[in-house]
Design a protein around this motif. Structure first.
Motif: not given
Length: 587
Positions: A357-361, A530-533, A566-569, A575-576
């Motif tokens: 459970w990881q809120p953006k804010d 989540q955008n990235g890569g 993997q999410f953080n990489i 930003s989240q």
């Protein structure tokens, strides 16, 4: 004596006299001939000299005319009343071929073309008081004279100068007219630019000063005079070392700073407290910038004081408000975190499990709720509420309140649990509490257009039965023993709440009888979207599914670490984008 002899003698004497006379005449004739030859020769020499002098005069005249015609300035000779000679520039300017043509078109004097409506003594007119224009120039030779001439639909400005010559007892003036029209226009543009720049500087509310390369004050704007109550005339030409109202130590520091900025062509900026004319200390940004001349050498510096006292006061006020809000949100986070279930509840029902459970804010719009209805039944609710941060957190409180009512009724009435029915209960409750009526024309007074996507799972430990109903939230599962394919139970594409949603919508309910060890995964869209890569694209279901397959035989604690890693990489430095909730359990 014989008479004949006497006659002969007389004749002989006459002959002798005649011969003498002839000889004398002959000598005189020779002398006259010689004199004539000398005179003729002298006359020829004189004629030659005259011809040579005439040629020289013609050459001089041609040279003088060529010299005059080579001048871009207008050059004329005049007695002040009538034009005598003029160069090519004169003829070209007036579009004529001869002086006579000028006489026909304009008059006897060039002064006839001067614009006479000018009242300024700076500009010549045909008659200036009791003096003609040429007399006025002669008597005021120390002054720069100008004349305006209108030609070819354009007004030209000339400087006019004169020199006097004496020729054949007559005084002739040579007048030169230099076209300064472009220069005058440039000067006016320059003057207008100076006026504009002065007005621009005076319109700036911040005090501004500027100094030359010696560090001497050369100008100020009105704000400087007003803010410091100083007459700029007092400071002009002075350096900071001359300002005896400042301590010597300060003057030395300021002077060194000024000269260093000028010498190195750099800038200086710092916060500085200044005493203004209101006898209050103001917090300012003191900025000094060098400027250069056209040749690249240092011209001096420009300084400005920007009063940031109101900004500082506002900043302190905002910081205080921000601290209060942040403290409140942090406390709200404690309250929201306290709603997240403890892991020991999962321990009673599942072989293994993990939750993220990881809120953006600080607070978020995601929430998951777990309630043990009795020793054998477990209810799991996961909700991704509208928005994130404080707005989303408010909706999670509403979800929690409805959940408490639902659980209380199930326990008290010992009702059979149907996830699809419970989604409908959530749906109707939110629509009712937020006044989101089905009659769209009547709900304009409803300011809220919120709801949530989510899912409800009911697990019976005795019967090994799992019931699932989802609103835009899928359930992933696979049997762990035989390394089977990952399966997805797709949720209904319908949300809970919102003004324009259909309250009669019936959610599908899925029932699974668990016969083999099976692991389930359910997540809100915050993880998958989540955008990235490298291409800044969403994480996606394929990557999500790959993590599940690659780590299937690992315990849930390791799986949790892999999902977070993997999410953080993938997110990298970005930003989240949304709140993240991920729950997994093994049956």
């Amino acid at each position: 004596m014989d008479i004949n002899f006497l006659k002969i003698k007389e004749l002989e004497d006459k002959n002798i006299n005649l011969e003498n006379m002839l000889n004398k005449a002959s000598k005189e004739a020779i002398n006259w001939q010689k004199r004539f030859e000398r005179e003729r020769k002298a006359r020829k020499e004189a004629e030659y000299l005259l011809e040579q002098k005439a040629r020289e005069l013609d050459e001089e005249r041609t040279f003088i005319n060529s010299l005059m015609n080579s001048q871009s300035n207008i050059v004329i000779s005049t007695d002040g009343k009538k034009l005598q000679t003029a160069n090519k520039a004169f003829l070209d300017f007036f579009y004529i071929k001869s002086i006579n043509e000028f006489f026909e078109k304009y008059g006897q004097c060039i002064c006839d073309t001067f614009i006479e409506h000018e009242t300024s003594p700076e500009y010549l007119t045909k008659q200036i008081g009791d003096l003609t224009w040429l007399e006025y120039i002669t008597l005021n030779s120390y002054t720069t004279h100008k004349a305006k001439i209108f030609q070819n639909n354009k007004l030209f400005t000339f400087t006019v100068s004169s020199n006097q010559l004496t020729f054949k007892n007559k005084i002739i003036s040579v007048v030169v007219l230099n076209d300064i029209t472009a220069l005058e226009e440039s000067r006016k543009d320059s003057d207008n630019l100076v006026i504009f720049m002065k007005q621009l500087l005076d319109s700036i509310p911040h005090p501004i000063f500027y100094k030359n390369e010696e560090g001497r004050f050369i100008g100020f704007n009105k704000a400087y005079e007003h803010v410091f109550a100083i007459d700029s005339k007092y400071l002009l030409g002075k350096t900071v070392m001359d300002l005896d109202y400042l301590p010597l130590s300060d003057r030395l520091i300021y002077n060194d700073e000024d000269m260093n900025v000028i010498r190195t062509k750099t800038r200086l900026e710092r916060e500085q407290n200044m005493l203004f004319s209101d006898n209050k200390i103001h917090n300012t940004i003191y900025s000094v910038n060098s400027f250069t001349k056209q040749d690249g050498t240092s011209g001096g510096l420009i300084g400005i004081f920007t009063d940031i006292t109101p900004l500082e006061e506002a900043r302190k006020e905002i910081e205080a408000v921000h601290k209060n809000i942040k403290d409140s949100i942090n406390y709200a986070s404690l309250i929201q975190s306290s709603l997240i279930p403890n892991n020991y509840i999962f321990d009673k029902f599942f072989i293994d499990h993990f939750s993220i459970w990881q809120p953006k804010d600080i607070v978020g719009g995601d929430i998951y709720l777990v309630e043990a209805l009795n020793e054998n039944e477990l209810l799991i609710i996961i909700a991704d509420c509208t928005g994130h941060g404080v707005p989303g957190a408010f909706v999670t409180m509403l979800v929690k309140a409805i959940e408490r009512q639902i659980v209380s009724r199930i326990i008290n009435n010992k009702e059979a649990v149907s996830p699809s029915h419970l989604l409908s209960v959530f749906y109707r409750s939110i629509k009712h509490l937020l006044n989101q009526n089905d009659n769209f024309s009547d709900n304009s007074h409803s300011k809220s257009n919120v709801g949530f996507d989510g899912a409800i799972l009911h697990f019976n430990k005795n019967t090994k039965t799992l019931k699932f109903a989802g609103a835009n939230t899928n359930l992933f599962y696979l049997e762990t023993a035989n390394n089977s394919e990952l399966k997805i139970i797709k949720a209904d594409r319908h949300s809970i709440g919102y003004r324009k949603s259909d309250s009669n919508f019936k959610f599908n309910e899925h029932i699974l009888n668990i016969t083999e060890e099976t692991q389930f995964f359910i997540t809100t869209d915050g993880y998958i979207d989540q955008n990235g890569g490298e291409k800044d694209l969403p994480f996606g279901k394929n990557r999500f599914s790959k993590i599940i397959k690659d780590n299937l035989n690992k315990n849930c604690k390791i799986q949790k670490d892999v999902f977070i890693e993997q999410f953080n990489i993938y997110k990298g430095s970005q930003s989240q984008t949304d709140d993240v909730t991920l729950i997994s359990f093994k049956i």
